[in-house]
Design a protein around this motif. Sequence first.
Motif, mmCIF file in Angstrom:
data_model
loop_
_atom_site.group_PDB
_atom_site.id
_atom_site.type_symbol
_atom_site.label_atom_id
_atom_site.label_comp_id
_atom_site.label_asym_id
_atom_site.label_seq_id
_atom_site.Cartn_x
_atom_site.Cartn_y
_atom_site.Cartn_z
ATOM 1 N N CYS A 128 87.645 13.938 -9.392
ATOM 2 C CA CYS A 128 88.080 15.297 -9.067
ATOM 3 C C CYS A 128 89.113 15.257 -7.978
ATOM 4 O O CYS A 128 89.143 14.367 -7.146
ATOM 5 C CB CYS A 128 86.895 16.167 -8.646
ATOM 6 N N THR A 129 90.019 16.234 -7.987
ATOM 7 C CA THR A 129 90.996 16.362 -6.922
ATOM 8 C C THR A 129 90.286 16.842 -5.673
ATOM 9 O O THR A 129 89.272 17.486 -5.742
ATOM 10 C CB THR A 129 92.066 17.383 -7.309
ATOM 11 N N ASN A 130 90.824 16.524 -4.493
ATOM 12 C CA ASN A 130 90.111 16.830 -3.263
ATOM 13 C C ASN A 130 90.902 17.771 -2.374
ATOM 14 O O ASN A 130 92.100 17.663 -2.268
ATOM 15 C CB ASN A 130 89.830 15.542 -2.490
ATOM 16 N N LEU A 131 90.201 18.656 -1.685
ATOM 17 C CA LEU A 131 90.824 19.631 -0.782
ATOM 18 C C LEU A 131 90.302 19.418 0.613
ATOM 19 O O LEU A 131 89.126 19.442 0.848
ATOM 20 C CB LEU A 131 90.485 21.056 -1.231
ATOM 21 N N THR B 182 94.388 23.332 -8.141
ATOM 22 C CA THR B 182 93.572 23.033 -6.965
ATOM 23 C C THR B 182 92.101 23.355 -7.163
ATOM 24 O O THR B 182 91.317 23.241 -6.224
ATOM 25 C CB THR B 182 94.096 23.833 -5.759
ATOM 26 N N MET C 75 89.381 20.742 -6.207
ATOM 27 C CA MET C 75 89.586 20.042 -4.940
ATOM 28 C C MET C 75 88.368 20.158 -4.022
ATOM 29 O O MET C 75 87.583 21.083 -4.119
ATOM 30 C CB MET C 75 90.823 20.593 -4.234
ATOM 31 N N ASN C 76 88.268 19.168 -3.126
ATOM 32 C CA ASN C 76 87.268 19.202 -2.080
ATOM 33 C C ASN C 76 87.840 19.879 -0.844
ATOM 34 O O ASN C 76 89.044 20.136 -0.771
ATOM 35 C CB ASN C 76 86.814 17.788 -1.715
ATOM 36 N N GLN D 184 82.412 16.674 -5.479
ATOM 37 C CA GLN D 184 83.263 17.726 -4.927
ATOM 38 C C GLN D 184 82.559 18.269 -3.696
ATOM 39 O O GLN D 184 81.426 18.726 -3.762
ATOM 40 C CB GLN D 184 83.513 18.851 -5.936
ATOM 41 N N ASN E 85 95.303 13.637 -3.058
ATOM 42 C CA ASN E 85 94.828 14.806 -3.796
ATOM 43 C C ASN E 85 93.863 15.630 -2.939
ATOM 44 O O ASN E 85 92.846 16.121 -3.409
ATOM 45 C CB ASN E 85 94.178 14.401 -5.127
ATOM 46 N N THR E 86 94.201 15.744 -1.672
ATOM 47 C CA THR E 86 93.365 16.470 -0.721
ATOM 48 C C THR E 86 94.200 17.504 0.020
ATOM 49 O O THR E 86 95.273 17.176 0.523
ATOM 50 C CB THR E 86 92.763 15.483 0.298
ATOM 51 N N VAL F 83 98.763 21.207 1.107
ATOM 52 C CA VAL F 83 98.351 21.038 -0.292
ATOM 53 C C VAL F 83 99.288 20.002 -0.905
ATOM 54 O O VAL F 83 100.496 20.249 -0.986
ATOM 55 C CB VAL F 83 98.444 22.364 -1.075
#
Length: 516
Positions: free
Chosen positions: A4-7, A31, A34-35, A234, A333-334, A370
Amino acid sequence: MKGCTNLVVVIATFGISPLCLAAKVPGLPDTTKMNVLFINIEDCNAAALGCYGNPICKTPHLDRLCATGVRFDRAYVQAVACNPSRASFLTGLRPLTNRVTNNGQEMDAHFPDWVVTLPEILKNKGLYLAVVGKFFHRTEYAEKQLSVFDRIEMYVPPPGWKGPEPILKFPPVSRPPGWEPPPKDRQSREYREWRRKHSDRYGDSGLSREEEGDYRMAAVGAALLREFSQTGQQFFLAVAQSRPHTPLICPREYIQMYDPAKIPLPPAPPESLVNFPYPKRAVGGNPDIFTLKQPTPEQAREAIAAYYACLTFVDDNIGMLLQTLEETGLAKNTIVIFLGDHGFHLGDHGFWSKYSMLEATHRAPLVVRVPGAPANGKSCGEIVEFVDIVPTLGELLDLELSPNLEGVSFAPLLVDPDRPWKKAAFIVEDDADAFGQCVRTKKFSYMEFERGAIPAALYDLEKDPWETINVVDDPAYAEVRRQMAELLRAGWKAALPNDLLQEKEAGRAKSAPAGP
């Protein structure tokens, strides 16, 4: 969720309830998976940070974050103390709506029944929630909200919470000579005096960097990031830093980086103020530091130097987190968001600490990154409010949010930071000396007080950026005063551009109301 993409959101956060926003923001990558990493520092004067242009304070790690994200130069909190500010930006509601306006009000007792906080919303979305250090004002203020976290580190958990053991263990730290534990009765005179003595200090903490709580919180956060990079979950991870909140103390190596003799004296001295709304505080004691009397010029320089040292110390800790993102591969990817919970006076107007509606308190740092966003590396001069954080995360993560939120997503500014946006921000003050409301535009700041030394104040921010001359009774500003007073009464919706207001109302029309 492997892959998974991360935030990463370097901020502080609460939540809300059920309106589903668009899953994608035009111009941004997807997004929704994202985490979130949340990094929140306390009592931060945005103008003191090197990454905001201060020529003395060193913040190399935050400098690099700004170079790869969006720095918001006009970001304003909705309340001028920790508890009400967090209660606002973690619910997406303004203080007069969520009923938390000062530090003494327990959230659980004041929130309307329909209010839901950000971690509760994120838990409904299925994210793994972890918090390191302070998040809500105090545990007893938010036991229900904290109980949804899967992991709580270096923060008192609510009664009955059961979670994993600490991911890291640290050796004990010796107490300094003369240290005394705080009295148990927080309402007692003895506790207030203990707290005053504890906070009214600056300089060398007597600890190494590794012994400091802020370092240890960052180290725990980094360890959790490494774990998450292996599990692929996530997650929402909140990491706190207590500095630069008073006491302004940190390891000697940082204190020695700044020569007080080279620090300019604070601007806007008390003798320059005309029709000032806070006359008593301008010449007397302050909250938290210099509590009994105003400092000498030498003490003022020493305290500002210590404040800068605390910021550089915190910057190194944040650098540990950002470096871990790079090393684990999460950075590409965060999303990263960084903020302070409100501002801080550094001797301007004779003020130290917070508790005023002047800019030093209601302006705070906010940086958002982002990966792949077109605006990365740019600054945004448009007005955003911290009450916008929940709606922004809602749009980025495709969360179900209440239609009653009183902020708007600023995600479009991550694509085009120069697009027309809000024309004003709104602030509330509720403390022992004053209760009032403020509306500020790019050009003017207008305050009205129900309790205070004077009923109103108006500052021309273009001619008088340090807010020294109150022109509220100047005939030349009569029309400006009328317009600003009307805007204050009209409220936050009147400050939105038409397209944002139409989107807001359309969202309400499509959703069943979640509260009164």
